[in-house]
Design an enzyme around this catalytic site. Structure first.
Site, short mmCIF file in Angstrom:
data_model
loop_
_atom_site.label_atom_id
_atom_site.label_comp_id
_atom_site.label_asym_id
_atom_site.label_seq_id
_atom_site.Cartn_x
_atom_site.Cartn_y
_atom_site.Cartn_z
N SER A 236 38.56 69.57 54.67
CA SER A 236 38.15 70.29 55.51
C SER A 236 37.05 69.50 56.26
O SER A 236 36.20 68.61 56.04
CB SER A 236 37.39 71.55 55.00
OG SER A 236 36.46 72.01 55.78
N TYR B 218 31.52 75.95 48.44
CA TYR B 218 33.11 75.77 48.71
C TYR B 218 33.37 74.39 49.48
O TYR B 218 34.02 73.50 49.04
CB TYR B 218 33.67 76.84 49.86
CG TYR B 218 34.79 76.41 50.72
CD1 TYR B 218 35.92 76.34 50.22
CD2 TYR B 218 34.71 76.14 52.06
CE1 TYR B 218 37.35 75.98 50.89
CE2 TYR B 218 35.73 75.63 52.83
CZ TYR B 218 37.04 75.56 52.25
OH TYR B 218 37.89 75.25 52.85
N LYS C 184 35.35 70.62 48.17
CA LYS C 184 36.31 69.82 49.28
C LYS C 184 35.78 68.23 49.21
O LYS C 184 36.51 67.36 48.87
CB LYS C 184 36.22 70.30 50.53
CG LYS C 184 36.99 71.59 50.68
CD LYS C 184 38.51 71.60 50.40
CE LYS C 184 39.01 72.83 50.36
NZ LYS C 184 40.57 72.86 49.64
P1 NAD Z 1 44.93 80.88 51.45
O1 NAD Z 1 43.78 81.49 50.57
O2 NAD Z 1 45.43 81.70 52.33
O3 NAD Z 1 45.66 80.06 50.46
C1 NAD Z 1 45.41 79.36 49.25
C2 NAD Z 1 46.63 80.03 48.16
O4 NAD Z 1 46.27 79.44 47.12
C3 NAD Z 1 46.62 81.37 48.14
O5 NAD Z 1 48.06 81.88 48.25
C4 NAD Z 1 45.94 81.55 46.60
O6 NAD Z 1 46.64 82.75 46.00
C5 NAD Z 1 46.53 80.22 45.83
N1 NAD Z 1 45.61 80.08 44.87
C6 NAD Z 1 44.36 79.97 44.67
N2 NAD Z 1 43.92 79.50 43.49
C7 NAD Z 1 45.32 78.99 42.78
C8 NAD Z 1 45.36 78.42 41.55
N3 NAD Z 1 44.49 78.35 40.72
N4 NAD Z 1 46.64 78.35 41.18
C9 NAD Z 1 47.64 78.70 42.02
N5 NAD Z 1 47.43 79.31 43.28
C10 NAD Z 1 46.19 79.28 43.45
O7 NAD Z 1 44.07 79.77 52.40
P2 NAD Z 1 44.51 79.05 53.26
O8 NAD Z 1 43.70 79.43 54.61
O9 NAD Z 1 46.01 78.92 53.35
O10 NAD Z 1 44.14 77.57 52.71
C11 NAD Z 1 44.85 76.56 52.24
C12 NAD Z 1 43.88 75.41 51.74
O11 NAD Z 1 43.57 74.79 53.02
C13 NAD Z 1 42.64 75.87 50.68
O12 NAD Z 1 42.52 74.77 50.06
C14 NAD Z 1 41.68 75.82 51.85
O13 NAD Z 1 40.60 75.51 51.14
C15 NAD Z 1 41.95 74.86 52.99
N6 NAD Z 1 41.36 75.01 54.16
C16 NAD Z 1 41.52 76.01 54.85
C17 NAD Z 1 40.78 76.39 55.92
C18 NAD Z 1 40.80 77.44 56.80
O14 NAD Z 1 40.20 77.88 57.83
N7 NAD Z 1 42.14 78.46 56.61
C19 NAD Z 1 40.14 75.19 56.58
C20 NAD Z 1 39.97 73.97 55.80
C21 NAD Z 1 40.73 74.01 54.65
C1 UD1 Z 2 33.88 78.16 58.40
C2 UD1 Z 2 33.02 77.83 57.07
C3 UD1 Z 2 33.56 76.27 56.52
C4 UD1 Z 2 35.07 76.53 56.57
C5 UD1 Z 2 35.88 77.15 57.33
C6 UD1 Z 2 37.45 77.36 57.05
C7 UD1 Z 2 30.97 78.54 57.35
C8 UD1 Z 2 29.32 78.41 57.42
N1 UD1 Z 2 31.65 77.46 57.30
O1 UD1 Z 2 33.83 77.45 59.35
O2 UD1 Z 2 32.91 75.95 55.48
O3 UD1 Z 2 35.96 75.31 56.13
O4 UD1 Z 2 35.37 78.55 57.88
O5 UD1 Z 2 37.57 78.57 56.36
O6 UD1 Z 2 31.05 79.73 56.72
N2 UD1 Z 2 31.62 83.63 64.27
C9 UD1 Z 2 31.21 84.56 64.82
N3 UD1 Z 2 31.33 86.07 64.42
C10 UD1 Z 2 32.38 86.15 63.34
C11 UD1 Z 2 32.71 84.95 62.71
C12 UD1 Z 2 32.49 83.84 63.04
O7 UD1 Z 2 30.57 84.72 65.96
O8 UD1 Z 2 32.42 87.42 63.04
C13 UD1 Z 2 31.43 82.24 64.90
C14 UD1 Z 2 30.67 81.15 63.81
O9 UD1 Z 2 29.42 81.33 63.98
C15 UD1 Z 2 31.28 79.83 64.38
C16 UD1 Z 2 32.79 80.30 65.00
O10 UD1 Z 2 32.53 81.62 64.88
O11 UD1 Z 2 30.70 79.33 65.54
C17 UD1 Z 2 33.99 79.80 63.89
O12 UD1 Z 2 33.61 80.50 62.63
P1 UD1 Z 2 34.58 80.54 61.56
O13 UD1 Z 2 35.90 81.13 61.81
O14 UD1 Z 2 33.81 81.10 60.18
O15 UD1 Z 2 34.68 79.04 61.01
P2 UD1 Z 2 33.57 77.88 60.62
O16 UD1 Z 2 32.32 78.36 60.68
O17 UD1 Z 2 33.81 76.87 61.67
#
Ligand code: NAD
Ligand code: UD1
Length: 340
Positions: free
Chosen positions: A125, A150, A154
């Site tokens: 991330s 969290y 990472k």
């Molecule tokens: P998500 O929660 O939709 O998907 C994660 C999946 O992993 C889920 O299906 C969950 O059931 C499964 N899981 C969790 N723990 C497990 C375990 N111990 N064994 C087997 N399965 C398990 O999340 P996502 O948005 O698809 O994110 C996927 C990955 O990307 C995650 O590692 C997340 O941290 C990372 N990531 C997501 C974002 C985001 O904004 N969505 C941003 C940066 C990084």
């Molecule tokens: C957040 C997490 C980050 C994580 C990422 C993906 C925090 C501080 N950061 O990033 O660690 O990797 O999600 O899961 O939580 N916002 C609003 N109203 C809302 C929601 C969000 O104004 O109801 C704003 C936030 O202040 C930000 C932007 O929207 O400026 C994006 O927010 P969000 O989608 O939560 O992502 P990040 O904060 O970038």
């Protein structure tokens, strides 16, 4: 064509990646404990592609299940999505995050080592960057101490994987630093389906649009940004999914551990997201400004030149697609995968 193990493949990014892998002709094996997802996403991925995948309902912290999986399937590479991602919860229950995200990854790489599989793509991330870096963020900038547990998991996993690859040159590891994934498959059949009140902007906004929530709270309008609201780099989930295929191709041919930013390189403000969502989709989004959210930075967007140059990846979708596709998914599935 390769046989790919996708951990967490039933989740938001995982299910979109399964669709792209199957479409490209790869064999796909998914392990997911369904702690934050529904198996319906996988049946829909199969419907969309008219192809089958293998699904094991299990936990990556279970070495026996992993050993059996690697014995039954001749896996070429692993894409590792499985993990927990709720920032607020990671502050309240840190051990759950350390155990799942760090412990789970250790268990997985041990099993990979036993099975002789050394190709890995890891979901990292942009949160790993030090907050003092100015955007655009590039991969040579220093990482810092993330503001939440969290993000900390990472960073630790990234560092662990770097040390692993440095100690044993059989490993080939891609650290993909995602910026802000949004959007959904064009069909509207799979998409983001968070449990409870969404933490992230886009699912919150689409739930307002569909009438599940009253109004959007914009966290802060006094940042040092053009309109005072937070600026982020939103990336379409299908572009993000495709970055995994590009990283996989690259890592199947090279050794070592390397990080790539996956973002569009465009900084968009919260207010711009809300205004454009109304314009593109023709729905009203009531909103109010509320105080800043703890831990948020003013601006974060990517320098994506390394991914474009080295992975042969290029984002295809613009903001209008991201907003239209997020809405299309939510509109067709007002209650997510829970159809009742
Ligand atoms: P998500 O929660 O939709 O998907 C994660 C999946 O992993 C889920 O299906 C969950 O059931 C499964 N899981 C969790 N723990 C497990 C375990 N111990 N064994 C087997 N399965 C398990 O999340 P996502 O948005 O698809 O994110 C996927 C990955 O990307 C995650 O590692 C997340 O941290 C990372 N990531 C997501 C974002 C985001 O904004 N969505 C941003 C940066 C990084
Ligand atoms: C957040 C997490 C980050 C994580 C990422 C993906 C925090 C501080 N950061 O990033 O660690 O990797 O999600 O899961 O939580 N916002 C609003 N109203 C809302 C929601 C969000 O104004 O109801 C704003 C936030 O202040 C930000 C932007 O929207 O400026 C994006 O927010 P969000 O989608 O939560 O992502 P990040 O904060 O970038």
């Amino acid at each position: 064509m390769a046989k790919i193990l996708v951990t967490g493949g039933a989740g938001y990014i995982g299910s979109h990646t399964c669709v792209e892998l199957l479409t490209a002709g790869h064999d796909v094996v998914v392990i997911d404990n369904l702690s934050n997802s529904s198996a319906a996403s996988l049946s829909r991925a199969e419907q969309l592609t008219q192809k089958k995948l293998s699904f094991i309902e299990g936990d990556i912290r279970d070495a026996t299940v992993l050993d059996q999986l690697f014995q039954e399937h001749s896996i070429d590479a692993v894409i590792h999505f499985a993990g927990l991602k709720a920032v607020g919860e990671s502050q309240q229950i840190p051990l759950r995050y350390f155990d799942n995200n760090i412990g789970g990854t250790i268990c997985l790489i041990r099993a990979m080592q036993r099975a002789g599989v050394f190709k890995l793509v890891f979901s990292s991330s942009a949160t790993v960057y030090d907050e003092s870096n100015a955007s655009p963020l590039n991969e040579d900038m220093p990482t810092g101490m993330p503001s939440n547990n969290y993000g900390y998991t990472k960073l630790i996993v990234e560092q662990m994987l770097e040390k692993l690859a440095a100690a044993d040159d059989q490993w080939s590891i891609a650290l993909l630093r995602y910026f802000n994934p949004v959007g959904a498959h064009k069909s509207g059949r799979i998409g983001e389906d968070p449990n409870g009140i969404p933490n992230n902007l886009m699912p919150y906004l689409t739930q307002v649009a569909v009438g599940r929530r009253q109004k959007l709270s914009i966290f802060g309008n006094d940042y040092d940004t053009p309109d005072g609201t937070g600026v982020r780099d939103y990336i379409h989930v299908v572009d993000l999914a495709n970055a995994h295929l590009c990283a996989l191709n690259h890592r199947l041919k090279t050794q070592g551990c390397r990080a790539w930013n996956i973002g569009t390189g465009n900084g968009i403000s919260v207010k711009q997201i809300r205004d454009n969502f109304e314009k593109v989709n023709g729905v009203e989004i009531p909103f109010e400004y509320v105080p800043r959210r703890e831990g948020d930075v003013a601006t974060s967007f990517a320098d994506n030149a390394r991914a474009i140059a080295e992975l042969g990846w290029q984002p295809q979708y613009g903001l209008a697609d991201m907003l239209a596709d997020s809405w299309n998914w939510q509109k067709q599935n007002p209650n997510g995968f829970n159809e009742s």
